[in-house]
Design a protein around this motif. Structure first.
Motif, PDB file in Angstrom:
ATOM      1  N   LYS A 134      -9.621  15.649   6.768  1.00 14.04           N
ATOM      2  CA  LYS A 134     -10.472  14.484   6.493  1.00 14.04           C
ATOM      3  C   LYS A 134      -9.821  13.270   7.127  1.00 14.04           C
ATOM      4  O   LYS A 134      -8.636  13.002   6.875  1.00 14.04           O
ATOM      5  N   THR A 135     -10.591  12.548   7.945  1.00 11.92           N
ATOM      6  CA  THR A 135     -10.029  11.383   8.635  1.00 11.92           C
ATOM      7  C   THR A 135     -10.117  10.153   7.734  1.00 11.92           C
ATOM      8  O   THR A 135     -11.185   9.839   7.204  1.00 11.92           O
ATOM      9  N   ILE A 136      -8.999   9.481   7.573  1.00 12.92           N
ATOM     10  CA  ILE A 136      -8.963   8.223   6.815  1.00 12.92           C
ATOM     11  C   ILE A 136      -8.625   7.131   7.825  1.00 12.92           C
ATOM     12  O   ILE A 136      -7.604   7.225   8.514  1.00 12.92           O
ATOM     13  N   ARG A 137      -9.469   6.128   7.907  1.00 14.50           N
ATOM     14  CA  ARG A 137      -9.259   5.085   8.925  1.00 14.50           C
ATOM     15  C   ARG A 137      -8.752   3.808   8.304  1.00 14.50           C
ATOM     16  O   ARG A 137      -9.250   3.390   7.259  1.00 14.50           O
ATOM     17  N   VAL A 138      -7.772   3.190   8.940  1.00 14.80           N
ATOM     18  CA  VAL A 138      -7.439   1.800   8.613  1.00 14.80           C
ATOM     19  C   VAL A 138      -7.680   0.996   9.892  1.00 14.80           C
ATOM     20  O   VAL A 138      -7.571   1.524  10.996  1.00 14.80           O
ATOM     21  N   SER A 139      -8.010  -0.278   9.714  1.00 17.41           N
ATOM     22  CA  SER A 139      -8.431  -1.077  10.866  1.00 17.41           C
ATOM     23  C   SER A 139      -7.405  -2.128  11.244  1.00 17.41           C
ATOM     24  O   SER A 139      -6.911  -2.855  10.387  1.00 17.41           O
ATOM     25  N   MET A 140      -7.128  -2.198  12.534  1.00 13.27           N
ATOM     26  CA  MET A 140      -6.279  -3.278  13.027  1.00 13.27           C
ATOM     27  C   MET A 140      -7.070  -4.577  12.995  1.00 13.27           C
ATOM     28  O   MET A 140      -8.285  -4.569  13.167  1.00 13.27           O
ATOM     29  N   ASP A 141      -6.355  -5.682  12.820  1.00 11.11           N
ATOM     30  CA  ASP A 141      -6.984  -6.996  12.870  1.00 11.11           C
ATOM     31  C   ASP A 141      -7.299  -7.319  14.333  1.00 11.11           C
ATOM     32  O   ASP A 141      -6.383  -7.348  15.166  1.00 11.11           O
ATOM     33  N   LEU A 142      -8.555  -7.535  14.637  1.00 13.23           N
ATOM     34  CA  LEU A 142      -8.923  -7.726  16.044  1.00 13.23           C
ATOM     35  C   LEU A 142      -8.654  -9.145  16.555  1.00 13.23           C
ATOM     36  O   LEU A 142      -8.875  -9.442  17.723  1.00 13.23           O
ATOM     37  N   ASN A 143      -8.161 -10.021  15.679  1.00 10.57           N
ATOM     38  CA  ASN A 143      -7.717 -11.335  16.172  1.00 10.57           C
ATOM     39  C   ASN A 143      -6.243 -11.301  16.498  1.00 10.57           C
ATOM     40  O   ASN A 143      -5.802 -11.833  17.507  1.00 10.57           O
ATOM     41  N   THR A 144      -5.472 -10.645  15.643  1.00 15.09           N
ATOM     42  CA  THR A 144      -4.011 -10.658  15.849  1.00 15.09           C
ATOM     43  C   THR A 144      -3.499  -9.353  16.448  1.00 15.09           C
ATOM     44  O   THR A 144      -2.353  -9.272  16.880  1.00 15.09           O
ATOM     45  N   PHE A 145      -4.335  -8.326  16.465  1.00 18.47           N
ATOM     46  CA  PHE A 145      -3.943  -6.990  16.919  1.00 18.47           C
ATOM     47  C   PHE A 145      -2.797  -6.412  16.077  1.00 18.47           C
ATOM     48  O   PHE A 145      -2.046  -5.554  16.534  1.00 18.47           O
ATOM     49  N   GLN A 146      -2.654  -6.877  14.848  1.00 15.74           N
ATOM     50  CA  GLN A 146      -1.589  -6.351  13.980  1.00 15.74           C
ATOM     51  C   GLN A 146      -2.094  -5.139  13.196  1.00 15.74           C
ATOM     52  O   GLN A 146      -3.274  -5.075  12.825  1.00 15.74           O
ATOM     53  N   ILE A 147      -1.177  -4.210  12.933  1.00 19.79           N
ATOM     54  CA  ILE A 147      -1.518  -3.048  12.095  1.00 19.79           C
ATOM     55  C   ILE A 147      -1.364  -3.449  10.627  1.00 19.79           C
ATOM     56  O   ILE A 147      -0.347  -4.039  10.258  1.00 19.79           O
ATOM     57  N   PRO A 148      -2.364  -3.172   9.790  1.00 19.65           N
ATOM     58  CA  PRO A 148      -2.270  -3.540   8.363  1.00 19.65           C
ATOM     59  C   PRO A 148      -1.394  -2.529   7.615  1.00 19.65           C
ATOM     60  O   PRO A 148      -1.894  -1.610   6.972  1.00 19.65           O
ATOM     61  N   TRP A 149      -0.077  -2.719   7.688  1.00 20.74           N
ATOM     62  CA  TRP A 149       0.839  -1.711   7.142  1.00 20.74           C
ATOM     63  C   TRP A 149       0.672  -1.534   5.638  1.00 20.74           C
ATOM     64  O   TRP A 149       0.793  -0.423   5.126  1.00 20.74           O
ATOM     65  N   ASP A 150       0.396  -2.660   4.922  1.00 21.94           N
ATOM     66  CA  ASP A 150       0.251  -2.524   3.463  1.00 21.94           C
ATOM     67  C   ASP A 150      -0.969  -1.671   3.125  1.00 21.94           C
ATOM     68  O   ASP A 150      -0.914  -0.815   2.242  1.00 21.94           O
ATOM     69  N   GLU A 151      -2.050  -1.917   3.856  1.00 27.66           N
ATOM     70  CA  GLU A 151      -3.264  -1.120   3.616  1.00 27.66           C
ATOM     71  C   GLU A 151      -2.993   0.348   3.962  1.00 27.66           C
ATOM     72  O   GLU A 151      -3.374   1.259   3.221  1.00 27.66           O
ATOM     73  N   LEU A 152      -2.297   0.561   5.067  1.00 26.64           N
ATOM     74  CA  LEU A 152      -1.999   1.937   5.470  1.00 26.64           C
ATOM     75  C   LEU A 152      -1.185   2.630   4.370  1.00 26.64           C
ATOM     76  O   LEU A 152      -1.484   3.762   3.970  1.00 26.64           O
ATOM     77  N   LYS A 153      -0.201   1.892   3.859  1.00 25.63           N
ATOM     78  CA  LYS A 153       0.641   2.458   2.791  1.00 25.63           C
ATOM     79  C   LYS A 153      -0.217   2.838   1.579  1.00 25.63           C
ATOM     80  O   LYS A 153      -0.018   3.892   0.962  1.00 25.63           O
ATOM     81  N   SER A 154      -1.197   1.982   1.277  1.00 32.45           N
ATOM     82  CA  SER A 154      -2.023   2.245   0.088  1.00 32.45           C
ATOM     83  C   SER A 154      -2.906   3.488   0.278  1.00 32.45           C
ATOM     84  O   SER A 154      -3.397   4.050  -0.695  1.00 32.45           O
ATOM     85  N   LYS A 155      -3.104   3.914   1.521  1.00 35.50           N
ATOM     86  CA  LYS A 155      -3.950   5.103   1.772  1.00 35.50           C
ATOM     87  C   LYS A 155      -3.146   6.407   1.726  1.00 35.50           C
ATOM     88  O   LYS A 155      -3.715   7.490   1.772  1.00 35.50           O
ATOM     89  N   VAL A 156      -1.824   6.289   1.680  1.00 35.44           N
ATOM     90  CA  VAL A 156      -0.995   7.512   1.680  1.00 35.44           C
ATOM     91  C   VAL A 156      -0.946   8.083   0.274  1.00 35.44           C
ATOM     92  O   VAL A 156      -0.685   7.364  -0.695  1.00 35.44           O
ATOM     93  N   ASN A 157      -1.236   9.368   0.155  1.00 40.05           N
ATOM     94  CA  ASN A 157      -1.156  10.035  -1.154  1.00 40.05           C
ATOM     95  C   ASN A 157      -0.689  11.475  -0.946  1.00 40.05           C
ATOM     96  O   ASN A 157      -0.288  11.834   0.168  1.00 40.05           O
ATOM     97  N   SER A 158      -0.769  12.285  -1.998  1.00 44.92           N
ATOM     98  CA  SER A 158      -0.217  13.641  -1.887  1.00 44.92           C
ATOM     99  C   SER A 158      -0.996  14.510  -0.897  1.00 44.92           C
ATOM    100  O   SER A 158      -0.510  15.552  -0.459  1.00 44.92           O
TER     101      SER A 158
END
Ligand code: PMP
Ligand code: GLN
Length: 382
Positions: A134-158
Motif C-alpha cells: 500500500k503506497t502512503i504518500r507525503v508531499s514536499m512543500d512546492l515553495n521551499t522544496f523541503q521534505i516534511p520529515w515530521d509528517e513522514l515520521k508520523s506515517k511510520v508504523n508497524s
C-alpha cells in the motif's frame, strides 16, 4: 470475451510518452521526457561495438560480468567513498526501472506499507501495487522544496516496510543534505523499514556540492538498496543499463527475484561500459560541470522573463513557475505550450496524487546549447 480484472486499474500511459508523442506530432522542441539530445561518447560506442565483435553476445552471468562489477566497485570507492564487495553487493540490471521493480518486489509483501515522497517518479507506485503493498504518500512543500520529515515520521508504523527516496530529485532537482539523511536515519531507527534510494542522477550535482549516497550513512547502509543508472551517466538512456548496490544479505534476496525477471542483461553493453570506465576515468567528475553549464545557460537566458526559476541543485531538470501567466492548470498549460508555442515540458502534477494541479512545469536541459537557447527564447517571448 473473458472478463479481465486489471492489476493496475488507475494507470494510464505515462506522461513522458504522452508529452514526447505530442512534441513529435506538433513539431515542438521536446524538453519534456528526460533524455539527452546528444550521443554517448564515441569511445563508448566503439567499446560496445568491439565487445560485440569479440563474442560478447551471449548470456552474461546473472549478476553481471565480475570484471564489470569490480570496475563499478572502484568507481563507487573513488567517487563516493563506498566499500562494496563486487561479488556479493553489486548486481547489474537492465536499467533503473527494472532495478527499482526488483528492489520493491524483494522487500514488499502483501499488506505492507511503503512511504513515497511526492512529487514522486512514476514507476514507484505501480511496482508497490503489484507487490501487494500500500503506497502512503507525503508531499514536499512546492515553495521551499523541503521534505516534511515530521509528517513522514508520523506515517511510520508497524506496517511500514519501506521508504523510497530520490536524490538528486526528479523532477525538483533537490539534493539530499547530510541533515536530510540524518532525519531519515532517526526515523527509520525506530522502525523495521528498509530504504530504497533512487540515485540515478548521482553524477549531476552542482555548485561544488557532493552527492551523498544512502550507503554512506551509518545506520542506513545495512537496510538500504541504492539504485543507479548508466543511461543517465553516459548519455545512453536507450540502452537500459543500471545496477543495484546493497549488503550481501539483501543482495542475495534481490538476486532471487532478478534471476526470474530478466536473469541477465546486455553483455556487449556491460563489456563496453567496463572498457570505457577504464579509458575515461574522469567522466563522472566532468559530468556535473557539463550539466551545471547547461543549467546556467538555460537560466541565464530566462533572466528577466516572466518565468520564476526554482532552485536546481542537481539532475538535468529545471522547474519553472508560471504563476500569474494564465488561469490554466499545469497540464493544460503544458499542452497549450506544446501546441501553440512549440515547446514541450512536463507538468509537476503528473508526479503527484495529492495535488490536483500545480503552477510548475519541468524542463529537461540535457540538450545542445542552441536548443537550450531556442527553448529559452520561446519562453521569454510568450
Ligand atoms: N528513477 C528516476 C528518478 C528517473 O528519472 C528514471 C528515468 N529517467 C529512472 C529511475 C529510470 O531509469 P532507467 O532509464 O535506467 O530505467
Ligand atoms: N525518467 C525520464 C523522465 O523523467 C523518463 C523515462 C521514461 O520515459 N520512462 O523524464
Amino acid at each position: 470475451m473473458i472478463s479481465f480484472q486489471s492489476k493496475l486499474p488507475k494507470v494510464n500511459q505515462s506522461i513522458f510518452s504522452v508529452m514526447s508523442q505530442m512534441a513529435a506530432t506538433e513539431n515542438a522542441l521536446n524538453l519534456a521526457q528526460g533524455f539527452p539530445e546528444f550521443n554517448p561518447p564515441s569511445a563508448l560506442i566503439e567499446a560496445v561495438h568491439s565487445a560485440m565483435l569479440n563474442n560478447k553476445n551471449q548470456y552474461a552471468p546473472m549478476p553481471g560480468y565480475l570484471s564489470f562489477r569490480e570496475q563499478i566497485a572502484l568507481k563507487e570507492r573513488d567517487l563516493h567513498q563506498l566499500s562494496l564487495n563486487p561479488e556479493t553487493e553489486i548486481t547489474v540490471v537492465p536499467g533503473a526501472t527494472v532495478g527499482l521493480f526488483v528492489a520493491i518486489q524483494t522487500l514488499v509483501n502483501l499488506g505492507d506499507e511503503v512511504i513515497i515522497i511526492e512529487p514522486a517518479y512514476d514507476c514507484y507506485e505501480p511496482a508497490i501495487t503489484l507487490a501487494g503493498g500500500k503506497t502512503i504518500r507525503v508531499s514536499m512543500d512546492l515553495n521551499t522544496f523541503q521534505i516534511p520529515w515530521d509528517e513522514l515520521k508520523s506515517k511510520v508504523n508497524s506496517k511500514t516496510k519501506l521508504i523510497i527516496v530520490n536524490t538528486p530529485h526528479n523532477p525538483l532537482g533537490t539534493v539530499f543534505t547530510h541533515d536530510d539523511w540524518q532525519n531519515l536515519n532517526n526515523i527509520v531507527q525506530q522502525s523495521n523499514a528498509f530504504v530504497i534510494s533512487d540515485e540515478v542522477y548521482e553524477h549531476m550535482v552542482f555548485d561544488g556540492n557532493n552527492h551523498i549516497s544512502v550507503l554512506n550513512i551509518e545506520g542506513l547502509k545495512d537496510r538500504s538498496i541504492k539504485v543507479s543508472s548508466f543511461g543517465k551517466t553516459y548519455h545512453c538512456t536507450g540502452w537500459k543499463m543500471g545496477y543495484l548496490s546493497a549488503n550481501a544479505e539483501i543482495t542475495a534476496e534481490l538476486r532471487k527475484v532478478y534471476q526470474f525477471l530478466a536473469f541477465a542483461c546486455n553483455s556487449a553493453a556491460q563489456a563496453g561500459i567496463e572498457s570505457f570506465m577504464k579509458i575515461d576515468n574522469n567522466w563522472e567528475v566532468e559530468l556535473s560541470k557539463f550539466y551545471e553549464q547547461k543549467r546556467n545557460l538555460f537560466r541565464s537566458h530566462l533572466q528577466g522573463s516572466i518565468w520564476k526559476m526554482l532552485p536546481c541543485n542537481g539532475s538535468y531538470f529545471q522547474v519553472l513557475s508560471f504563476e500569474g501567466h494564465t488561469a490554466l492548470n499545469d497540464m493544460d498549460y503544458a499542452v497549450q505550450l506544446t501546441k501553440l508555442s512549440k515547446i514541450a515540458s512536463i507538468p509537476i502534477s503528473a508526479f503527484c496524487n495529492n495535488r490536483e494541479k500545480t503552477n510548475l512545469l519541468r524542463f529537461c536541459f540535457a540538450k545542445n546549447d542552441d536548443t537550450i537557447i531556442q527553448a529559452a527564447n520561446i519562453l521569454c517571448n510568450l
